[in-house]
Design an enzyme around this catalytic site. Structure first.
Site: not given
Ligand code: M6R
Length: 603
Positions: A74, A480
């Site tokens: 990674w 969450k």
């Molecule tokens: O990969 P990213 O940080 O751009 O994703 C953004 C959101 O899709 C992501 O933070 C989403 O809200 C999560 N499932 C939250 O736990």
């Protein structure tokens, strides 16, 4: 985070690949193996997952070898490509090294080694280890690795194989895990027990600073001084599936418990004498001399962006706007050469976030990305990237990446503030202490959070409230709970309740309140009393020692006393664990909640 596997004592090449496959959850952007035959080193390494490596090896899979080491990567230093994949080698192609972790002083070491005549071919920090072992090798592999690790700063788990030393492989660790085992005919080492337990359930977890010398029949453990150490054997009962999750029931819980390590890794190499340094931004500082910062992100990353704004404003007044990408990209935005755009995305592949980047760039703006995925689209399109180095986040709900984002954003705020003359050694020092604080907090408080969560599992609506820096924590806590427990949860600025949302509250609508001892504590307590007056049950996050607040609430979760700017880290963890235990009590599919994807690559 990467996966390391190795064995000695005879077997097929395919066994290296099979061992690696069981560690793929630790990293999957490239994979490689190394073994030696008749004094010649063979290395096969490629971008892509372990199965792609298997395809490349093809008929070589059935080759019999005495020993081999393997790695699934990674990326942290250097984009995922064949050259940067591990194993990394020395100049003579005799030594192969696999590595998990971050070598903080690799630039200095590489410069010194280059002056001594060593030729580097990759962009990795790992390659310095291969050249250091080459430099110190004098017929004794263990001794060469021992000397090499004394030069290293940072974190590592490493495996080393030398083509001229066919009856021994050597491993060493500092702050990245390694486990060793033997069945008396073959010996093994890996990043965790998953690939070992089919051979032996009696294992030794290497401690920081220790080395392991593996031969076919046995392994020996040494301190970095060279002194032999008595082995502490652990008998492991976990199933292979449980072992992959480090014994935790779900990846989400494992990833929450990785947060102290994530903070350490995000800080690694970025603090020197209580000052923030970002080598990644060297030569780019003029782009930080701005009078406006736009922050763009989605979901959890957006909440991290909001906390950045609040934190930055504690350092100095500044014009900062934080916007969700799906709105930003359609706005008629103002950008000039004194505007910096910070784009936050764990995956680096979120469609709306990428379109926002393209909008900013089309207007001539500068984009600084914060991401967890080296080589992702965002990192290729941004002008500069700061990686959070959290390792792969498997659970759809973002937890450790959020904490990694906060850590890097805090460092970035301090770094930008420094360009305006700011100096905050006390804050830098507080960040340095945070991993240990977080670790102790989780050990002492997880059970309490679980008990409180189980008490509230029957409720179908929750109101999360906070003020100042802890208002975004309320938003994140509500997100969450929604995403993994399918429970209606709303996050509000506590002062906004009386402008509408308080109408929702009654005895069936509990309130999750952040009431730590910051400058808005009294205001927060007044808001809590307003909710109590509507018969709402209140769960409050309080600072240790605050017994006065107990009179006004139903249940307390205490966090240790901290400088105010650190509370969002621990509050974030409390809300993650609360959501986790509510969802677990309902026996839901926590790591893969319905209707959600890890990377939102559609608009
Ligand atoms: O990969 P990213 O940080 O751009 O994703 C953004 C959101 O899709 C992501 O933070 C989403 O809200 C999560 N499932 C939250 O736990």
């Amino acid at each position: 985070m990467c996966g390391i596997y190795g064995f000695i004592g005879g077997g097929k090449v395919e066994e290296l690949v099979n061992g690696l496959k069981k560690l793929e959850y630790r990293g999957y952007d490239s994979a490689g193996i190394a073994f030696a035959k008749n004094g010649k080193l063979f290395v096969e390494k490629h971008t892509g997952k372990v199965d792609q490596l298997r395809n490349f090896l093809d008929s070589d899979l059935s080759l019999r070898i005495n020993a081999g080491i393997a790695h699934t990567r990674w990326a942290s230093h250097g984009i995922p490509n064949d050259l940067n994949a591990h194993p990394q080698m020395d100049c003579q192609h005799k030594i192969a090294v696999v590595h998990n972790g971050i070598i903080e002083n690799y630039i200095q070491l590489r410069d010194e080694l280059e002056i001594e005549g060593h030729i580097f071919v990759s962009q990795t920090d790992t390659e310095v280890i291969a050249h250091l072992v080459e430099k110190y090798f004098n017929g004794d592999l263990l001794e060469a690795v021992r000397k090499a690790i004394l030069d290293l700063e940072g974190t590592y788990a490493i495996g080393v194989l030398h083509a001229d030393v066919e009856d021994e492989i050597v491993f060493a660790r500092r702050k990245s895990p390694l486990v060793v085992a033997t069945d008396g005919k073959r010996s093994y080492c890996a990043s965790d027990v998953t690939p070992l337990i089919s051979s032996s359930r009696d294992v030794v977890f290497l401690e920081d600073g220790q080395l392991a010398k593996l031969t076919a029949e046995k392994f020996e453990i040494f301190e970095s001084s060279g002194k032999a150490v008595e082995k502490k054997i652990h008998h492991v009962e976990w199933s292979e599936k449980a072992a992959e999750k480090g014994g935790y029931k779900h990846f989400m819980l494992k990833e929450i418990h990785e947060e102290p390590r994530v903070i350490s890794d995000a800080l690694a190499g970025r603090i020197s004498k209580n000052e923030v340094i970002f080598r990644e931004l060297e030569g780019w500082s003029s782009n930080l001399n701005v009078n406006k910062i736009n922050v763009i992100a989605c979901g959890t990353s957006y909440h991290a962006g909001l906390i950045f704004k609040y934190f930055f404003e504690t350092l100095r007044p500044f014009n900062i706007e934080v916007e969700v990408s799906s709105e930003y990209r359609y706005r008629n935005v103002f950008i000039d050469d004194r505007t910096l755009t910070i784009v936050i995305s764990q995956s680096g592949e979120t469609a709306d976030t990428l379109e926002s980047v393209r909008l900013v760039k089309s207007l001539g703006g500068k984009v600084l990305a914060i991401s967890n995925v080296v080589g992702s689209t965002l990192t290729r399109e941004a002008d500069k990237t700061l990686y959070i180095n959290a390792g792969p986040e498997i659970s759809v709900a973002s937890t450790k990446a959020y904490v990694g984002q906060l850590t890097v954003l805090y460092l970035l705020a301090l770094y930008i503030d420094k360009t305006f003359g700011g100096d905050h050694p006390d804050i830098v020092e507080s960040l340095r202490k945070l991993p240990e604080i977080m670790d102790n907090f989780m050990i002492s408080s997880t059970e309490t959070i679980k008990e409180v969560a189980e008490k509230y599992v029957g409720y179908t609506n929750f109101m999360y409230i906070g003020r100042g820096m802890n208002y975004p924590s309320a938003l994140e806590g509500a997100l969450k709970l929604k995403e993994i427990s399918y429970t209606n949860a709303v996050g509000y600025q506590a002062g906004e309740l009386k402008h509408g949302p308080i109408a929702l509250l009654d005895e069936k609508f509990p309130v999750m309140a952040v009431a730590v001892d910051d400058k808005l504590h009294n205001k927060m307590m007044s808001n809590i009393l307003e909710t109590k007056a509507r018969n709402a049950h209140v769960v409050a996050i309080l600072t240790e020692g605050d017994t006065e607040a107990l009179k006004s609430i139903n249940d307390a979760i205490y966090v240790p006393k901290l400088p105010s700017h650190l509370y969002p880290f621990l509050v974030g963890t409390v809300f993650q664990l609360f959501a986790y235990y509510v969802a677990d009590a309902r026996d839901l599919n926590i790591d893969m909640p319905r209707n959600l994807a890890k990377s939102v690559t559609i608009e």
